[in-house]
Design an enzyme around this catalytic site. Sequence first.
Site, PDB file in Angstrom:
ATOM      1  N   TYR A   1       0.861  -1.188   0.000  1.00 12.82           N
ATOM      2  CA  TYR A   1       0.000   0.000   0.000  1.00 12.82           C
ATOM      3  C   TYR A   1       0.892   1.231   0.000  1.00 12.82           C
ATOM      4  O   TYR A   1       1.858   1.297   0.757  1.00 12.82           O
ATOM      5  CB  TYR A   1      -0.904   0.029   1.243  1.00 12.82           C
ATOM      6  CG  TYR A   1      -2.346  -0.172   0.876  1.00 12.82           C
ATOM      7  CD1 TYR A   1      -2.985   0.754   0.057  1.00 12.82           C
ATOM      8  CD2 TYR A   1      -3.062  -1.275   1.310  1.00 12.82           C
ATOM      9  CE1 TYR A   1      -4.303   0.570  -0.307  1.00 12.82           C
ATOM     10  CE2 TYR A   1      -4.387  -1.464   0.940  1.00 12.82           C
ATOM     11  CZ  TYR A   1      -4.992  -0.532   0.129  1.00 12.82           C
ATOM     12  OH  TYR A   1      -6.297  -0.717  -0.240  1.00 12.82           O
TER      13      TYR A   1
ATOM     14  N   GLU B   1      -0.466   4.802  -0.357  1.00 10.19           N
ATOM     15  CA  GLU B   1      -1.301   6.005  -0.531  1.00 10.19           C
ATOM     16  C   GLU B   1      -0.454   7.251  -0.354  1.00 10.19           C
ATOM     17  O   GLU B   1       0.340   7.349   0.590  1.00 10.19           O
ATOM     18  CB  GLU B   1      -2.449   5.994   0.482  1.00 10.19           C
ATOM     19  CG  GLU B   1      -3.556   5.053   0.060  1.00 10.19           C
ATOM     20  CD  GLU B   1      -4.697   4.995   1.057  1.00 10.19           C
ATOM     21  OE1 GLU B   1      -4.532   5.484   2.180  1.00 10.19           O
ATOM     22  OE2 GLU B   1      -5.747   4.448   0.689  1.00 10.19           O
TER      23      GLU B   1
ATOM     24  N   ASP C   1      -6.676  13.451 -24.922  1.00  8.40           N
ATOM     25  CA  ASP C   1      -6.650  12.057 -24.477  1.00  8.40           C
ATOM     26  C   ASP C   1      -5.983  11.263 -25.592  1.00  8.40           C
ATOM     27  O   ASP C   1      -6.589  10.968 -26.619  1.00  8.40           O
ATOM     28  CB  ASP C   1      -8.087  11.575 -24.229  1.00  8.40           C
ATOM     29  CG  ASP C   1      -8.135  10.113 -23.814  1.00  8.40           C
ATOM     30  OD1 ASP C   1      -7.097   9.428 -23.898  1.00  8.40           O
ATOM     31  OD2 ASP C   1      -9.222   9.654 -23.404  1.00  8.40           O
TER      32      ASP C   1
ATOM     33  N   THR D   1      -3.838   6.022 -21.625  1.00 10.60           N
ATOM     34  CA  THR D   1      -3.713   4.694 -21.043  1.00 10.60           C
ATOM     35  C   THR D   1      -2.324   4.196 -21.422  1.00 10.60           C
ATOM     36  O   THR D   1      -1.669   4.751 -22.306  1.00 10.60           O
ATOM     37  CB  THR D   1      -4.784   3.717 -21.588  1.00 10.60           C
ATOM     38  OG1 THR D   1      -4.815   3.824 -23.006  1.00 10.60           O
ATOM     39  CG2 THR D   1      -6.148   4.022 -21.017  1.00 10.60           C
TER      40      THR D   1
ATOM     41  N   LYS E   1      -2.333   0.411 -24.703  1.00 12.51           N
ATOM     42  CA  LYS E   1      -2.766   0.282 -26.100  1.00 12.51           C
ATOM     43  C   LYS E   1      -1.526   0.283 -26.990  1.00 12.51           C
ATOM     44  O   LYS E   1      -0.696  -0.617 -26.877  1.00 12.51           O
ATOM     45  CB  LYS E   1      -3.761   1.391 -26.436  1.00 12.51           C
ATOM     46  CG  LYS E   1      -5.042   1.278 -25.596  1.00 12.51           C
ATOM     47  CD  LYS E   1      -6.109   2.250 -26.025  1.00 12.51           C
ATOM     48  CE  LYS E   1      -7.401   2.035 -25.272  1.00 12.51           C
ATOM     49  NZ  LYS E   1      -7.522   2.858 -24.054  1.00 12.51           N
TER      50      LYS E   1
ATOM     51  N   ARG F   1      -2.204  -2.591 -18.259  1.00 13.99           N
ATOM     52  CA  ARG F   1      -3.370  -1.709 -18.157  1.00 13.99           C
ATOM     53  C   ARG F   1      -3.059  -0.665 -17.090  1.00 13.99           C
ATOM     54  O   ARG F   1      -2.558  -0.994 -16.018  1.00 13.99           O
ATOM     55  CB  ARG F   1      -4.606  -2.512 -17.764  1.00 13.99           C
ATOM     56  CG  ARG F   1      -4.896  -3.630 -18.723  1.00 13.99           C
ATOM     57  CD  ARG F   1      -6.252  -4.193 -18.484  1.00 13.99           C
ATOM     58  NE  ARG F   1      -7.209  -3.425 -19.238  1.00 13.99           N
ATOM     59  CZ  ARG F   1      -7.515  -3.670 -20.519  1.00 13.99           C
ATOM     60  NH1 ARG F   1      -6.942  -4.663 -21.159  1.00 13.99           N
ATOM     61  NH2 ARG F   1      -8.396  -2.932 -21.146  1.00 13.99           N
TER      62      ARG F   1
HETATM   63  N1  DSN Z   1     -12.382   0.492 -24.681  1.00  9.08           N
HETATM   64  C1  DSN Z   1     -11.325   1.248 -25.302  1.00  9.08           C
HETATM   65  C2  DSN Z   1     -11.315   1.045 -26.786  1.00  9.08           C
HETATM   66  O1  DSN Z   1     -11.503  -0.079 -27.191  1.00  9.08           O
HETATM   67  O2  DSN Z   1     -11.098   1.969 -27.548  1.00  9.08           O
HETATM   68  C3  DSN Z   1     -11.348   2.664 -24.926  1.00  9.08           C
HETATM   69  O3  DSN Z   1     -11.425   2.784 -23.552  1.00  9.08           O
END
Ligand code: DSN
Length: 423
Positions: free
Chosen positions: A46, A48, A206, A232, A235, A241
């Site tokens: 933890y 925090e 974003d 994120t 990707k 993630r």
């Molecule tokens: N779910 C993602 C996507 O497939 O683009 C975006 O959060």
Amino acid sequence: MKDIIVEKLIRDETKRQETTLDLIPSENIVSRDVLRALGSVFTNKYAEGYPGARYYGGNKCVDELENLCRARALELFRLSPAHWSVNVQPYSGSPANLAVCLALACPPKPAECGKIPMPKIMGMRLDMGGHLTHGQPVSATGKFWSSVLYSVDEKTGLLDYEAIRRMAKKEKPRIVVAGFTAYPRIIDFKKFRAIADEVGAYLLVDMSHFAGLVAGGAYPSPFPYADVVTTTTHKSLRGPRGAMIFARRDSKIAARNAIDIARSIDRAVFPGLQGGPHMNQVAATAVALKEALNPSFKKYARQIVRNARALAAALKKSGWRVISGGTDTHLLLVDVAARGIGGKEASDRLEAQGIIVNKNTIPYDRRPPMDPSGIRLGTPALTSRGMKEKEMAIIARLIDDVLVRNKNVKGEVTTLCKKYKVR
Ligand code: DSN
């Protein structure tokens, strides 16, 4: 593993990933090192708070780790710590965007409701290629905030900056969001900056979908223009993630509003929205960032775009309508309904042959989201397996064989999967 049920599910999922072609643009294949960090003892801790200011003892390693991750994140996007800060604690993209809304457009307290206007978020409509957390009515960003949503041009499928400008001038949003989950083209961040400046709004980019492309120099960087950039990590960036929020220290609009964006965002992430950060996730992000700093990542990022272009070109040649006529990114949208096939049917039939795509709305879709007119295809995962333009042409032909000629292509899918292994 003692839990034989979960062990079997891991084995089955491993096999599924090895024996199918993953064309979902938001998915990728992480390295063994990323998996190792994700499954490390950092999950026990933890932490925090932030490095040097935690609410628990025993922080020697986590402090070093979080500082390392932050330094690598800034280095990857060529940002000076004098001008940018980064928060690497968001659990994923949706809480990251929510944290930005909380930090820069905090809704009025109950006693002030009705006396001061609700801050407004302006983003792209989900069915035009935006994201839930860009102010869609079904998302917290559209329920707790007032929101307005812009579209793409019906004829071209492209962003209409003049229409966005008009909407911004009329609606006076606090935050203008640029970014997408299903827009295949380059965004003109400079134009978005000008629009935000004209109405005194923050510009949030974003870049979740294209962060890896920005890192590799295969897509324009939003950093010269944005006040805040969220992404994120899982990707095109090929990490675990998770998410990161970059905040500009010398934002003019923040100075005018007398706020320190970096501090507000840190406080919005913790204690505003989250408790303890997932330090195993931070460890895996640090590993992925180091991998992306390797010069070979540039080649990888460029190949992702080349592959998407090759796939779009081959599908067009076979008579498929590709939205906006092609792609500048890692993804493309195909209008399958134009050839009498629903998006769900297309996705199901392709999956039965080992080709994994996702059904997706196309701009101005007349069909419902659960059975829209399109499918969305992306190349990050296949590029991670080493595939190039030649294989994209084969995959376009396989898609055509399945959807038009109803052919069984499992043998050819298996041949490709055996040649281009997951690892
Ligand atoms: N779910 C993602 C996507 O497939 O683009 C975006 O959060």
